[in-house]
Design a protein around this motif. Sequence first.
Motif, short mmCIF file in Angstrom:
data_model
loop_
_atom_site.label_atom_id
_atom_site.label_comp_id
_atom_site.label_asym_id
_atom_site.label_seq_id
_atom_site.Cartn_x
_atom_site.Cartn_y
_atom_site.Cartn_z
N GLU A 170 63.77 63.36 72.51
CA GLU A 170 63.96 64.91 72.96
C GLU A 170 62.74 65.50 72.96
O GLU A 170 62.94 66.31 73.67
N ARG A 171 61.70 65.16 72.16
CA ARG A 171 60.75 65.75 72.10
C ARG A 171 60.16 65.84 73.00
O ARG A 171 58.51 66.83 73.67
N ASP A 172 59.90 64.53 74.06
CA ASP A 172 58.88 64.59 75.71
C ASP A 172 59.46 65.71 76.44
O ASP A 172 59.07 65.53 77.59
N ILE A 173 60.78 66.30 76.46
CA ILE A 173 61.84 66.82 77.47
C ILE A 173 61.74 68.45 76.87
O ILE A 173 62.03 68.75 76.11
N GLU A 174 61.18 68.73 78.44
CA GLU A 174 60.60 70.85 78.12
C GLU A 174 61.38 71.38 79.26
O GLU A 174 61.00 70.89 79.99
N LEU A 175 62.31 71.82 78.40
CA LEU A 175 62.90 72.57 80.18
C LEU A 175 62.36 74.03 80.36
O LEU A 175 61.41 75.10 79.82
N LEU A 176 61.67 74.17 81.59
CA LEU A 176 60.18 74.86 82.04
C LEU A 176 61.53 76.15 82.70
O LEU A 176 61.29 77.62 82.78
#
Length: 190
Positions: A166-172
């Motif tokens: 989860e820490r590798d996914i970022e909502l832009l």
Amino acid sequence: MKLTVRKAEGPGWLLIAEIVEEGKYKMVQERCAKEPQYELIMQFIHRLPRLLDQVAGVEAEEAYKPAVLSAKRAARLASREMERSRIRQAPGKSVILKAAEWEDASRIIREVIEVTVWIKPGKKRTMLRDISSNETLVIDVAAGHLGKQANEAVMNVLKKHYGVYERDIELLDGYNGQQKRFRITKRKRL
């Protein structure tokens, strides 16, 4: 090699690397404005070979010969060391990287990709429906409205699809919208 991360006497933090190489002691240090995180420490480690080549070093020899320990004393010391490792390490303490950890850290390659997602809310199940011709992922979401629940559901689908944490996914972009953009960091070992 010994890597130390500690609070500097003045402002900032120090990254200090020490090594004895071919009978010569070499030391390199860098100052950071704030407490260094994992990424900054790894960048310092990757620069170390180049930095250590620039340092001449001084002659070094072993300062003391280790004494032979009795089995009882060795067991007590090992017990104390295990107890210390259970306690969370406070900032400013030394960190010693073992050779295997050093090699593993240098073998990780990060690939960053940006993914566009189109979500369809109000479905029975949350699942990846399709990948369109323009590389947009179409995801059915069980959440009835767009927002936090829908975003968490989409992140879970992306975690499973790309095999990341989860820490590798970022909502832009697109927190409340149907079209969202995510930045995904994939880690690979050589």
